[in-house]
Design a protein around this motif. Structure first.
Motif, mmCIF file in Angstrom:
data_model
loop_
_atom_site.group_PDB
_atom_site.id
_atom_site.type_symbol
_atom_site.label_atom_id
_atom_site.label_comp_id
_atom_site.label_asym_id
_atom_site.label_seq_id
_atom_site.Cartn_x
_atom_site.Cartn_y
_atom_site.Cartn_z
ATOM 1 N N ASN A 36 0.871 -1.172 0.000
ATOM 2 C CA ASN A 36 0.000 0.000 0.000
ATOM 3 C C ASN A 36 0.907 1.221 0.000
ATOM 4 O O ASN A 36 1.682 1.401 0.934
ATOM 5 C CB ASN A 36 -0.889 0.023 1.240
ATOM 6 N N VAL A 37 0.815 2.019 -1.042
ATOM 7 C CA VAL A 37 1.679 3.196 -1.148
ATOM 8 C C VAL A 37 0.905 4.413 -0.629
ATOM 9 O O VAL A 37 -0.194 4.690 -1.099
ATOM 10 C CB VAL A 37 2.110 3.433 -2.617
ATOM 11 N N PRO A 38 1.490 5.142 0.368
ATOM 12 C CA PRO A 38 0.767 6.299 0.904
ATOM 13 C C PRO A 38 0.672 7.439 -0.112
ATOM 14 O O PRO A 38 1.624 7.705 -0.837
ATOM 15 C CB PRO A 38 1.622 6.737 2.094
ATOM 16 N N ILE A 39 -0.498 8.093 -0.134
ATOM 17 C CA ILE A 39 -0.653 9.272 -0.988
ATOM 18 C C ILE A 39 -1.145 10.425 -0.118
ATOM 19 O O ILE A 39 -1.831 10.172 0.879
ATOM 20 C CB ILE A 39 -1.621 9.060 -2.188
ATOM 21 N N THR A 41 -4.850 8.524 2.242
ATOM 22 C CA THR A 41 -5.263 7.258 1.624
ATOM 23 C C THR A 41 -4.044 6.551 1.015
ATOM 24 O O THR A 41 -2.934 7.082 1.034
ATOM 25 C CB THR A 41 -6.326 7.472 0.525
ATOM 26 N N THR A 42 -4.303 5.375 0.470
ATOM 27 C CA THR A 42 -3.211 4.607 -0.128
ATOM 28 C C THR A 42 -3.630 4.051 -1.494
ATOM 29 O O THR A 42 -4.821 3.987 -1.799
ATOM 30 C CB THR A 42 -2.799 3.415 0.767
#
Lengths: 310, 223
Positions: free
Chosen positions: B57-60, B64-65
């Motif tokens: 899961n890449v943080p944005i 959110t991810t």
């Protein structure tokens, strides 16, 4: 003599209401989400392995026969244009789940995410904004018709008969296809499925599939360890940039690790006589049950195609 | 970007199987001629690596991810044809062993993610990078642009494949039989989503992984 007064601070004694506790619950971050994702994947795979070891009907079918027959059914299903015919495939899949001793709750749990996403995505298609047709229920009216670029918006926004049928048809088709496809994964031991796929591929790709499957879990374990290490040494919130850097560093590390492992693995394979040629040992045997099942699939598909194409 | 079973009609998914078959043949031929026995485990582990990075899961910004596919990144690290094989194997394993993603749609998913995304992303990366050294900033920037362009092109193709369904398959009363959204909706929906959110995630992650490897193992950036 020195006396130390032991007093518990008031804030520690203070009782918190469930509402206060709920407010203080930290929001699930990227690390928790990834960890949850990884753990549920590993748990799901182990659980599937348990299901595939049960003594059910589909578990007894030879993996290649099972995969090809179920793919055949999914392909036939994709040609059908009648909801009643598709429903018969859904009924067949449910019967197969029951005879394969797969708990109905697991069936629903596996299918729900994709089905819910499909429902959510497809619902707007019931409106005349997407699928034009006979209005069955007007939701609201605009002052006039609008044309914005390629989009035409009618004055009356309504649900159409064709739109509703289209949404139901898509959901039924997706549900039935996934229901049949999931039978392959749920009733076949992963190792047997890997072997079945490998036996259909030319070398060295058969070897690549089987090594790849084994190392997915190894790399996932490293991801889990990295996240646990991050969580155990972090206090407070890490900035988004910091989080992104961490994710990228773990990905970079995983690639470096994969590279190193591949060298070690090659040395180990070479030491055991590997020279580049591969051979999949065929442990599968076709039984009478496999033949009966295959014939049934052909007859079932032919009857439905004949009955519903006219 | 995974298309599940049921969204595409037989002509579309069959056509995409036919379109991706020569890609696999070419990739297999090219990889086989250059692949030494020692590289077989590397390709297998790279396929496992592709699988695993899709789970991050890449943080944005905003809390959110999202997920990255890593297609261009794998192409930069392994070379484009090896990446086609590695990502195709990932898609097949996901569909058959873990029941994730469509089976009839494997051809479409491989065409979009293992071919278009990889070849376009890598092509743009090579074009911008030119002959600049592995450890240069230009390598990182071209990787990011390639990753962004690759995934957005993949999303565009997915939108086109879904968007042509209502024109190809209609019931007698005009109702769509597969994905009901026309090109005017499916293409912008897919492209905007990827151009605004997932493309940026892909670009940022590709750039950051390249920076990490430039500092720790620059010899691994071979493409």
């Amino acid at each position: 003599m020195l006396q130390i007064k032991m007093e518990i601070p008031e804030w520690l004694i203070e009782r918190q209401t469930p509402a206060q506790l709920a407010v203080r619950q930290p929001k699930e971050g990227f690390a928790d989400k990834t960890l949850r994702h990884v753990l549920s994947f590993i748990k799901g795979t182990l659980f599937n392995e348990g299901i595939s070891s049960k003594k059910g009907f589909m578990q007894h079918i030879e993996p290649r026969v099972k995969a090809l027959s179920l793919i055949g059914l999914i392909v036939v299903l994709s040609f059908l244009k009648d909801a009643r015919a598709i429903s018969l495939f859904l009924v067949l899949s449910i019967i197969l789940y029951l005879y394969s001793r797969i708990p109905i709750m697991l069936y629903l749990k596996k299918l729900m995410p994709v089905v819910l996403v499909t429902i959510f995505i497809s619902l707007p298609a019931a409106l005349n904004l997407i699928v034009k047709g006979d209005a069955v229920f007007t939701l609201f009216s605009l002052s006039r018709d609008y044309t914005i670029g390629p989009w035409y918006i009618q004055k009356e926004i309504a649900l159409t008969r064709q739109g509703i049928h289209s949404v139901l048809m898509l959901n039924l088709r997706v549900l039935t296809s996934i229901s049949l496809a999931m039978l392959i994964a749920l009733t076949t031991k992963p190792e047997s499925m890997v072997k079945a796929i490998s036996s259909l591929l030319p070398g060295p790709f058969n070897l690549i599939v089987s090594i790849s499957y084994r190392y997915i879990f190894f790399l996932l374990k490293r991801v889990e360890q990295s996240i646990m290490a991050l969580k155990s040494r972090s206090l407070g919130r890490i900035s988004t940039k910091g989080q992104q850097r961490w994710v990228a560093s773990r990905m970079g590390f995983l690639f470096s690790l994969s590279y190193r492992l591949s060298e070690d693995l090659y040395k180990a394979m070479e030491a055991r006589g590997y020279k580049g040629e591969t051979k999949v040992i065929d442990i599968f045997r076709i039984t009478a049950m496999d033949i009966i099942w295959s014939v049934f699939c052909i007859i079932f598909s032919a009857v439905i195609l004949w009955k519903f194409s006219s | 970007m995974h298309i599940p079973d049921g969204y595409l009609g037989p002509i579309t998914y069959g056509g995409l199987w036919a379109a991706v078959a020569p890609v696999w043949y070419t990739a297999a031929k090219r990889v086989k001629t250059t692949l030494k026995a020692a590289q077989v485990p590397l390709l297998a582990l790279s396929s496992a690596f592709s699988f695993v990075i899709m789970m991050f899961n890449v943080p944005i910004p905003g809390g959110t991810t999202g997920h990255a596919t890593g297609a261009t990144l794998v192409a930069i690290l392994l070379g484009p044809w090896s990446a086609v094989i590695a990502i195709s194997i990932t898609i097949v394993v996901q569909a058959f062993i873990f029941g994730d993603g469509g089976i009839t749609a494997i051809g479409a998913n491989c065409f979009n993610m293992a071919f278009a995304d990889v070849i376009m992303g890598y092509g743009i990366y090579k074009l911008i990078r030119g002959s600049s050294p592995t450890t240069s900033k230009r390598t990182v920037i071209s990787g990011a642009i390639g990753a962004y362009a690759g995934i957005t092109i993949g999303a565009f193709l997915t939108g086109v494949e879904l968007g042509i369904q209502p024109y190809l398959y209609k019931g007698p009363d005009g109702r769509p039989l597969y994905s009901p959204f026309p090109l005017s909706i499916a293409v912008p929906a897919m492209v905007i989503e990827y151009a605004v959110v997932f493309g940026i995630i892909e670009a940022v992650i590709t750039a950051l992984v390249l920076i990490y490897l430039q500092r720790s193992n620059p010899e691994l950036i071979r493409g």
